[in-house]
Design a protein around this motif. Structure first.
Motif, PDB file in Angstrom:
ATOM      1  N   UNK A 108       0.840  -1.190   0.000  1.00 48.92           N
ATOM      2  CA  UNK A 108       0.000   0.000   0.000  1.00 48.92           C
ATOM      3  C   UNK A 108       0.877   1.242   0.000  1.00 48.92           C
ATOM      4  N   UNK A 109       0.489   2.243  -0.786  1.00 49.43           N
ATOM      5  CA  UNK A 109       1.209   3.511  -0.781  1.00 49.43           C
ATOM      6  C   UNK A 109       0.986   4.214   0.560  1.00 49.43           C
ATOM      7  N   UNK A 110       2.040   4.800   1.110  1.00 47.67           N
ATOM      8  CA  UNK A 110       1.966   5.448   2.414  1.00 47.67           C
ATOM      9  C   UNK A 110       2.368   6.908   2.278  1.00 47.67           C
ATOM     10  N   UNK A 111       1.487   7.856   2.637  1.00 49.54           N
ATOM     11  CA  UNK A 111       1.848   9.274   2.576  1.00 49.54           C
ATOM     12  C   UNK A 111       3.043   9.563   3.485  1.00 49.54           C
ATOM     13  N   UNK A 112       3.893  10.508   3.061  1.00 46.54           N
ATOM     14  CA  UNK A 112       5.094  10.832   3.814  1.00 46.54           C
ATOM     15  C   UNK A 112       5.420  12.299   3.602  1.00 46.54           C
ATOM     16  N   UNK A 113       5.960  12.941   4.610  1.00 50.50           N
ATOM     17  CA  UNK A 113       6.308  14.355   4.498  1.00 50.50           C
ATOM     18  C   UNK A 113       7.730  14.502   3.991  1.00 50.50           C
ATOM     19  N   UNK A 114       8.083  15.670   3.465  1.00 49.82           N
ATOM     20  CA  UNK A 114       9.466  15.898   3.028  1.00 49.82           C
ATOM     21  C   UNK A 114      10.484  15.652   4.135  1.00 49.82           C
ATOM     22  N   UNK A 115      10.183  16.108   5.354  1.00 48.66           N
ATOM     23  CA  UNK A 115      11.109  15.882   6.460  1.00 48.66           C
ATOM     24  C   UNK A 115      11.314  14.398   6.727  1.00 48.66           C
ATOM     25  N   UNK A 116      10.235  13.636   6.663  1.00 47.49           N
ATOM     26  CA  UNK A 116      10.347  12.195   6.903  1.00 47.49           C
ATOM     27  C   UNK A 116      11.144  11.508   5.800  1.00 47.49           C
ATOM     28  N   UNK A 117      11.033  12.009   4.575  1.00 45.85           N
ATOM     29  CA  UNK A 117      11.797  11.435   3.460  1.00 45.85           C
ATOM     30  C   UNK A 117      13.288  11.586   3.713  1.00 45.85           C
ATOM     31  N   UNK A 118      13.699  12.772   4.144  1.00 44.31           N
ATOM     32  CA  UNK A 118      15.120  13.033   4.379  1.00 44.31           C
ATOM     33  C   UNK A 118      15.589  12.335   5.656  1.00 44.31           C
ATOM     34  N   UNK A 119      14.815  12.476   6.727  1.00 43.75           N
ATOM     35  CA  UNK A 119      15.214  11.871   7.996  1.00 43.75           C
ATOM     36  C   UNK A 119      15.229  10.347   7.930  1.00 43.75           C
ATOM     37  N   UNK A 120      14.366   9.784   7.074  1.00 45.27           N
ATOM     38  CA  UNK A 120      14.313   8.333   6.937  1.00 45.27           C
ATOM     39  C   UNK A 120      15.364   7.771   6.004  1.00 45.27           C
ATOM     40  N   UNK A 121      16.152   8.643   5.386  1.00 45.55           N
ATOM     41  CA  UNK A 121      17.218   8.184   4.520  1.00 45.55           C
ATOM     42  C   UNK A 121      16.772   7.758   3.138  1.00 45.55           C
ATOM     43  N   UNK A 122      15.537   8.094   2.769  1.00 47.56           N
ATOM     44  CA  UNK A 122      15.060   7.756   1.426  1.00 47.56           C
ATOM     45  C   UNK A 122      15.787   8.580   0.361  1.00 47.56           C
ATOM     46  N   UNK A 123      16.058   9.860   0.692  1.00 44.24           N
ATOM     47  CA  UNK A 123      16.749  10.776  -0.212  1.00 44.24           C
ATOM     48  C   UNK A 123      17.499  11.791   0.639  1.00 44.24           C
ATOM     49  N   UNK A 124      18.550  12.358   0.069  1.00 47.22           N
ATOM     50  CA  UNK A 124      19.174  13.490   0.734  1.00 47.22           C
ATOM     51  C   UNK A 124      18.326  14.730   0.499  1.00 47.22           C
ATOM     52  N   UNK A 125      18.617  15.780   1.271  1.00 44.75           N
ATOM     53  CA  UNK A 125      17.855  17.014   1.086  1.00 44.75           C
ATOM     54  C   UNK A 125      18.037  17.564  -0.318  1.00 44.75           C
ATOM     55  N   UNK A 126      19.262  17.505  -0.838  1.00 43.94           N
ATOM     56  CA  UNK A 126      19.531  18.024  -2.180  1.00 43.94           C
ATOM     57  C   UNK A 126      18.797  17.208  -3.237  1.00 43.94           C
ATOM     58  N   UNK A 127      18.781  15.894  -3.069  1.00 45.55           N
ATOM     59  CA  UNK A 127      18.071  15.041  -4.022  1.00 45.55           C
ATOM     60  C   UNK A 127      16.579  15.320  -3.995  1.00 45.55           C
ATOM     61  N   UNK A 128      16.025  15.457  -2.802  1.00 44.20           N
ATOM     62  CA  UNK A 128      14.593  15.724  -2.697  1.00 44.20           C
ATOM     63  C   UNK A 128      14.246  17.084  -3.300  1.00 44.20           C
ATOM     64  N   UNK A 129      15.059  18.082  -3.016  1.00 45.58           N
ATOM     65  CA  UNK A 129      14.785  19.422  -3.547  1.00 45.58           C
ATOM     66  C   UNK A 129      14.791  19.413  -5.070  1.00 45.58           C
ATOM     67  N   UNK A 130      15.766  18.731  -5.672  1.00 41.39           N
ATOM     68  CA  UNK A 130      15.848  18.691  -7.132  1.00 41.39           C
ATOM     69  C   UNK A 130      14.670  17.936  -7.735  1.00 41.39           C
ATOM     70  N   UNK A 131      14.363  16.768  -7.158  1.00 42.15           N
ATOM     71  CA  UNK A 131      13.249  15.977  -7.694  1.00 42.15           C
ATOM     72  C   UNK A 131      11.921  16.702  -7.510  1.00 42.15           C
ATOM     73  N   UNK A 132      11.748  17.385  -6.389  1.00 36.83           N
ATOM     74  CA  UNK A 132      10.513  18.133  -6.135  1.00 36.83           C
ATOM     75  C   UNK A 132      10.337  19.249  -7.154  1.00 36.83           C
ATOM     76  N   UNK A 133      11.414  19.980  -7.404  1.00 40.83           N
ATOM     77  CA  UNK A 133      11.351  21.062  -8.378  1.00 40.83           C
ATOM     78  C   UNK A 133      10.986  20.524  -9.757  1.00 40.83           C
TER      79      UNK A 133
END
Length: 423
Positions: A255-280
């Motif tokens: 099941x897909x699970x909603x997640x916040x940007x902070x949780x993505x970075x803190x959980x090690x799914x992506x670095x902050x720079x990676x998340x910022x680029x992909x989000x943009x």
């Protein structure tokens, strides 16, 4: 059933279409099913093909204003109405082929037995992913997925999804790179392995939806902070948001699970720079998709994107893009009036069949689901074709052949892999 279908069916004014030889534009697909599979369920693309050839411009209405030169022509959105989808000449041309193909869908594949050199398979919701050593083979089937399960098989769905994504990938290279090895078959993409971020970047422009993770579903339960977005009180279903928002999800086992940007970075799914680029990139892709949709009398309501990281560190767009499976489309011409009257928008996606299942069963909990009515399956197949042809301005080739679909895929994939291994 006839009344139900007429209620659900939508129509659009026919647009000018040009003939296109399909399959020759890029597409990439993959779906991360869990962190456990991240090494395999990941795709990047090695660009070994020539530059993508440009498709004809989408069928937008170009009007010459008095006193303006040809170079100063103004584009006006095409007006689309629901009635024409029922009576369009093009629908009459393809409906018989769709009905004849109801029992000949690509519901499953087993290339392990027909294509030399494949090591294993992962069966996704819609795509079957094969390990071919340096490459992945991604086959887009005709399976219809919603509520985290397969609901039906839709004729030509896999082909249309593949070719729709190819068109969008071709036309979004100014926003983000994608990476293609080849598309040797109308249902197949060959991709070079890489690391995929286990996050779906869901972008939304409206408060709507019927699944557990849809914005309207969580909003009506009282949620006012969703995936890091603060939502004001008083929003109503199908209302346009003040600005597009990003509502990421990560993949659990089923099941897909909603997640916040902070949780993505803190959980090690992506670095902050990676998340910022992909989000943009995700937000820019969505804005571009909205503009293109508007030119054709459509509203791109919401969609999802997936990204991977290549060996050189580049973040690449992967998986499908702006398809009826990954996106919600409404008719722009009737939206405002219907919204003011509290009516559901007229749509050109799979939402109507999701609603049918919600009305006739519990699609999340019932062990056995009812069979989707043939009329609705046929209608959805037509909508997939119609949306592709409306957006691209090109007719899709769905002429039936004597060769079974699986045999064609096996032959084309084998030949392409053989050529790649000789490079």
């Amino acid at each position: 059933m006839a009344q139900l279908l007429l209620r659900l069916v939508s129509g659009m004014a026919q647009c000018v279409r040009s003939t296109l030889n399909p399959l020759r534009t890029p597409h990439t697909v993959t779906r991360t099913v869990s962190a456990k599979n991240s090494a395999f369920a990941s795709v990047s693309f090695l660009r070994t093909l020539p530059e993508f050839k440009k498709h004809p411009k989408p069928c937008s209405l170009v009007m010459s204003c008095q006193g303006k030169s040809q170079n100063q022509q103004e584009k006006r959105p095409q007006q689309v109405s629901l009635d024409d989808l029922v009576t369009s000449n093009r629908k009459g041309e393809v409906l018989g082929t769709i009905k004849d193909s109801l029992s000949n869908c690509l519901s499953d594949t087993n290339l392990l037995e027909t294509v030399p050199g494949l090591k294993s398979r992962i069966k996704g919701k819609v795509r079957d992913i094969y390990d071919a050593g340096d490459y992945l083979i991604l086959v887009t089937t005709d399976r219809l997925s919603a509520f985290d399960r397969n609901l039906a098989s839709i004729p030509f769905k896999g082909q249309v999804l593949n070719e729709t994504s190819l068109w969008w990938f071709n036309n979004t290279q100014h926003i983000t790179p994608n990476a293609i090895v080849s598309s040797p078959d109308r249902n197949v993409v060959i991709a070079k392995k890489c690391s995929v971020f286990p996050i779906e970047f869901v972008v939304r422009g409206y408060v709507t939806g019927s699944t557990d993770t849809s914005l309207w579903t969580v909003y009506k339960k009282g949620v006012r902070n969703y995936c890091g977005n603060a939502l004001s009180d008083g929003l109503v279903k199908n209302q346009k948001l003040p600005a597009n928002i990003l509502t990421p999800t990560t993949k659990a086992e089923d099941h897909d699970v909603p997640i916040s940007p902070n949780e993505i970075v803190e959980g090690g799914f992506m670095t902050q720079a990676e998340f910022d680029e992909a989000s943009m990139k995700a937000l820019s892709l969505f804005e571009f998709g909205q503009r293109v949709a508007k030119e054709h009398g459509l509203i791109l309501v919401d969609t999802k994107y997936e990204f991977g990281k290549s060996s050189d560190g580049s973040i690449l767009l992967i998986d499908e893009i702006h398809t009826p499976d990954s996106s919600r489309y409404w008719l722009a011409g009737s939206y405002e009036e219907r919204f003011q009257k509290g009516l559901e928008p007229e749509n050109v996606d799979k939402e109507f069949i999701r609603l049918w299942f919600k009305e006739n069963c519990n699609p999340y909990e019932d062990e056995v689901l009812p069979a989707a009515p043939a009329e609705l399956v046929t209608e959805l197949a037509w909508r997939y074709i119609f949306l592709y042809e409306t957006i691209t301005g090109s007719r899709i080739d769905i002429l039936p052949t004597q060769e079974p679909i699986h045999d064609r895929i096996s032959r084309n994939t084998s030949q392409a892999l053989s050529s790649l291994r000789q490079l």
